[in-house]
Scaffold this motif. Structure first.
Motif, PDB file in Angstrom:
ATOM      1  N   LEU A  66     -45.097  16.981 -57.899  1.00 56.63           N
ATOM      2  CA  LEU A  66     -45.840  15.798 -58.178  1.00 56.63           C
ATOM      3  C   LEU A  66     -45.551  15.286 -56.111  1.00 56.63           C
ATOM      4  O   LEU A  66     -46.849  14.633 -55.909  1.00 56.63           O
ATOM      5  N   PRO A  67     -44.571  14.553 -56.150  1.00 57.20           N
ATOM      6  CA  PRO A  67     -44.167  13.782 -54.780  1.00 57.20           C
ATOM      7  C   PRO A  67     -45.037  14.681 -53.650  1.00 57.20           C
ATOM      8  O   PRO A  67     -45.405  14.113 -52.979  1.00 57.20           O
ATOM      9  N   LEU A  68     -45.202  15.920 -53.772  1.00 60.54           N
ATOM     10  CA  LEU A  68     -45.545  17.448 -52.555  1.00 60.54           C
ATOM     11  C   LEU A  68     -46.504  16.872 -52.697  1.00 60.54           C
ATOM     12  O   LEU A  68     -47.654  16.841 -51.207  1.00 60.54           O
ATOM     13  N   LEU A  69     -47.455  16.863 -53.642  1.00 54.05           N
ATOM     14  CA  LEU A  69     -48.591  16.330 -53.382  1.00 54.05           C
ATOM     15  C   LEU A  69     -49.370  15.365 -53.446  1.00 54.05           C
ATOM     16  O   LEU A  69     -50.484  14.932 -52.565  1.00 54.05           O
ATOM     17  N   LEU A  72     -49.308  15.691 -49.873  1.00 55.50           N
ATOM     18  CA  LEU A  72     -50.262  15.900 -49.331  1.00 55.50           C
ATOM     19  C   LEU A  72     -52.105  15.227 -49.485  1.00 55.50           C
ATOM     20  O   LEU A  72     -52.282  14.938 -48.363  1.00 55.50           O
ATOM     21  N   PHE A  73     -52.478  14.336 -50.138  1.00 51.72           N
ATOM     22  CA  PHE A  73     -53.387  13.235 -50.455  1.00 51.72           C
ATOM     23  C   PHE A  73     -53.097  12.642 -49.473  1.00 51.72           C
ATOM     24  O   PHE A  73     -54.057  12.102 -48.611  1.00 51.72           O
ATOM     25  N   ARG A  74     -51.717  12.294 -49.090  1.00 46.18           N
ATOM     26  CA  ARG A  74     -51.635  10.947 -47.720  1.00 46.18           C
ATOM     27  C   ARG A  74     -51.868  10.983 -46.318  1.00 46.18           C
ATOM     28  O   ARG A  74     -52.855  10.315 -45.977  1.00 46.18           O
ATOM     29  N   LEU A  82     -58.658  19.560 -44.819  1.00 43.99           N
ATOM     30  CA  LEU A  82     -59.149  20.404 -46.671  1.00 43.99           C
ATOM     31  C   LEU A  82     -59.397  19.259 -47.685  1.00 43.99           C
ATOM     32  O   LEU A  82     -59.529  18.495 -47.294  1.00 43.99           O
ATOM     33  N   ASP A  83     -60.310  19.817 -48.397  1.00 46.04           N
ATOM     34  CA  ASP A  83     -61.001  18.796 -50.090  1.00 46.04           C
ATOM     35  C   ASP A  83     -59.780  19.725 -49.886  1.00 46.04           C
ATOM     36  O   ASP A  83     -59.935  20.426 -50.894  1.00 46.04           O
TER      37      ASP A  83
END
Length: 738
Positions: A66-69, A72-74, A82-83
């Motif tokens: 979860l923190p990795l995702l 990634l969004f930030r 990327l999409d």
């Protein structure tokens, strides 16, 4: 021909090596990479890599995803690299699975994430594999089979090899749970053949699973074949963790099945030790190891040692809510309790334990365990003389066997084994045909070469005598040339010595002539001092003249000493110990020394100095004292140039010296710029020549820039100059990184 084949193999092999390197990357190692300073685009690539290789079946890993995702969004919000739609669905699925404990919603979100990854043609084999345990947790075996069967057909049409391998792996587990060993082993071998191209750990894992499934089916020979093959590969690729635990479990069970109890206990202890050393799934693997060792101890008729082991395993299983199916295989805790209670003649507890084991296997649709448990329950009821339960379980057992035998046949050989053998034979035939065509081609080439060689021998024989004669003549000529070359080298050496000696003699001649002249005048003055009494004040005047003469002699002696000192520094430059040096700090230190030098102290106070020092300069390998001499020469020359122009009396002239540093592609660069009078082309052409100077006699030796040039060159750098009359000069030093 060989080099062509080698090049083709390298070109074909590079993508395969890159694939193995990508999928074999360790998650913890990638975490360390992520902690280093990186550009946003590189961090996004690292995060994607980590999400590709993470295994959500590891509880600890699920919490890290979860923190990795979120990161990634930030980052993607800034880079738009990327999409991120599939990753948002992935986050929703992991959140439902880990945080809110809603497995149905988790499964739906992960299904949607997989569809989006498929649209982007991004392989996600480990995510597909992670769905298997989630389906088991929901008890939806039929839905799992239907989903992966449909996805396998889709991936076959798309040619998505990585995802096909994952589907075969999960389908193999489904068939095995149903007791369909034929289809299970075929799927495992299909998965192994596909994993071999990009994931070594899963490749060896599927060979091992195929071996254990053959052992459960009863084909010991095939079981040993695949287990030994997997063991060799595990050692070759240095694979540990679950893989090693699974291998030790398989060998333990095979030895237990064949009655080799001492070997079984040895391997069970190794499996338990491996589980306790695992850094990720230590508790879960330890529970498997405790149950396995208990089974061996019961076979050795040592039930007193079993109770504490099973109690510890039960505590771990309850705290982790472990299912009868898991990543290391069958978790036979209840069945082992039943065997333990039977050995202790506690039949009611044994009966209850057998009931729990069979009910869990039935609820999980674990068909491979149902006949095994039914057989042991029938023996247990028969030993107790319980006629009614015996008849009931026997009827269920026979019906189940009929169903399984009808689906699989009796040859105990998986269908895909035949396909693999046929494919191997076809490959062997194709290879032999290819080798035969190569041999025919080589034979034709050899015959052609023999013909060419015969003609070449005749030509060589005809030319041999002429070449021999020419060779003798050339040897004689070469000897003469070497003698002449030796004479030229000696002549050049002496010419260089003469040139340097002439330069030194010329430079030293001036101060020595002055010293001689002032000494002679002083001698004459001493001779006339006796006549001082006849003329008042003459004695004092002579003494004053002697004092001035001695001062002149001293100054010219100092100049001669400076010339010799500079020549010695020429010979010693570059011999000191190099060390990593902060160039900016060294520059500021010698700039201060230049401004405080006795020759320039008063004039330098009126010179504006502008510095522009790059803050990100790397450390440079240099001899600090030598490089300081270079900087001091450049600074004092710049100060001298602007003060000389200032003395010319230009009304609007403002003397300025600019000093800057900057990082270059190969190291660092220093620029020393002045707005003095500049240099003419003739002066510029000789500025780095030894003994060349534009300063008045007695003010410079002409060795400063020559010495600086040699020092910079000995450091692997360059020193160059640009100048324009009336505009000023700029010296540029480049130095390599340490």
């Amino acid at each position: 021909m060989k080099w062509i084949i080698t090049v083709l193999l390298l070109l074909v092999g590079r993508p395969m090596v890159a694939q193995h390197a990508y999928w074999a990357a360790d998650f913890d190692s990638l975490c360390h990479v992520l902690q280093r300073p990186q550009a946003d685009t590189a961090r996004v690539r690292t995060l994607i890599h980590m999400l590709d290789v993470v295994e959500l079946t590891e509880v600890r890993r699920r919490a890290q995803v979860l923190p990795l995702l979120d990161e990634l969004f930030r980052l993607n919000a800034r880079t738009q690299q990327l999409d991120d739609a599939p990753y948002r669905e992935l986050r929703a699925g992991v959140n439902f699975w880990v945080e809110t404990r809603q497995p149905h919603q988790a499964l739906a979100a992960l299904h949607q994430a997989i569809e989006l990854f498929d649209e982007a043609q991004h392989p996600i084999p480990l995510l597909l594999i992670d769905l298997g345990p989630l389906y088991n947790e929901l008890g939806e075996s039929a839905a799992r089979f239907a989903y992966f069967n449909r996805k396998l057909k889709q991936y076959r049409l798309q040619g998505a090899v990585e995802n096909q391998a994952a589907c075969y792996l999960v389908l193999g587990g489904t068939f095995r749970h149903r007791g369909d060993y034929n289809q299970a082993i075929s799927c495992y071998l299909h998965a192994a053949d596909l994993f071999q191209g990009f994931h070594r750990r899963l490749f060896t894992n599927e060979l091992m699973v195929a071996g254990t499934t053959y052992a459960e089916w009863g084909n010991v020979q095939k079981a040993l074949h695949y287990l030994e093959q997997a063991s060799v590969l595990n050692k070759k690729y240095r694979i540990n963790g679950l893989q090693r635990l699974f291998a030790l479990q398989a060998v333990t069970k095979l030895n237990l099945q064949q009655g080799n109890l001492a070997a079984a206990l040895r391997y069970a202890n190794q499996a338990l030790e491996t589980a306790r050393l695992d850094s990720v799934d230590k508790r879960q693997f330890t529970a498997y190891g405790l149950v396995l060792k208990s089974q061996v101890l019961l076979a050795l008729n040592r039930p007193r040692e079993v109770g504490p082991l099973l109690a510890q395993a039960q505590h771990i299983a309850d705290s982790l809510r472990m299912l009868i199916t898991g990543r290391p295989g069958e978790f036979a805790l209840d069945a082992t309790w039943a065997q333990y209670y039977t050995a202790r003649q506690d039949y009611p507890r044994a009966d209850a334990a057998w009931q729990r084991a069979y009910e869990k296997a039935t609820a999980a649709n674990f068909q491979m365990l149902r006949p095994k448990y039914l057989k042991q329950i029938i023996r247990f009821q028969d030993a107790r003389g319980a006629a009614e339960p015996l008849r009931s379980y026997t009827r269920i057992y026979l019906d189940l066997l009929d169903t399984l035998h009808a689906a699989q046949g009796n040859n105990l050989l998986a269908q895909y084994e035949g396909e693999r053998i046929e494919q191997a034979q076809n490959n062997q035939i194709a290879r032999l045909r290819h080798e035969k065509s190569l041999q025919d081609l080589r034979l034709r080439q050899r015959n052609q070469l023999l013909g060419v060689a015969a003609v070449a021998i005749l030509l060589v024989s005809g030319l041999g005598l002429a070449v021999y004669r020419q060779l003798q003549a050339k040897k004689q000529t070469l000897a003469q040339l070497r003698a002449t070359q030796h004479q030229l080298v000696q002549s050049e050496k002496w010419a260089f010595v003469g040139e340097v000696s002439a330069g030194i003699a010329h430079e030293l001649q001036n101060p020595l002539n002055f010293m001689k002249r002032f000494a002679e005048v002083s001698t004459t003055m001493v001779d006339t001092i006796h006549e001082a009494g006849s003329k008042p004040g003459l004695e004092q005047e002579i003494l004053l003249g002697l004092r001035q003469n001695l001062q002149e002699i001293s100054q010219h002696g100092i100049r001669a000493s400076a010339i010799i000192k500079d020549m010695l520094e020429h010979s010693r430059s570059g011999t000191g110990q190099r060390e990593a040096t902060d160039l900016n700090a060294l520059l500021l230190e010698y700039l201060q020394l230049a401004r405080q030098s006795p020759e320039l102290r008063d004039q330098a106070l009126h010179v504006a100095v502008e510095t522009d020092l790059a803050p990100n300069l790397p450390l440079l390998a240099m001899v600090p004292s030598d490089m300081g001499r270079v900087l001091l020469n450049l600074f004092t020359n710049a100060f001298y140039a602007v003060t000389q122009r200032r003395r010319a009396g230009e009304a609007t002239y403002q003397p300025v010296v600019k000093i800057s540093t900057q990082a270059g592609p190969a190291g660092a660069e220093i620029r020393v710029q002045d707005n003095g009078a500049g240099m003419s082309p003739e002066v510029l052409a000789n500025v780095f020549q030894p003994f060349f100077t534009t300063k008045p006699a007695g003010e410079g030796t002409g060795l400063g820039l020559s010495l600086s040039y040699d020092i910079v060159k000995s450091h692997g750098g360059t020193l160059r100059v640009t100048s324009e009359e009336g505009r000023g000069s700029e010296f540029i030093v480049t130095l390599p990184v340490a």
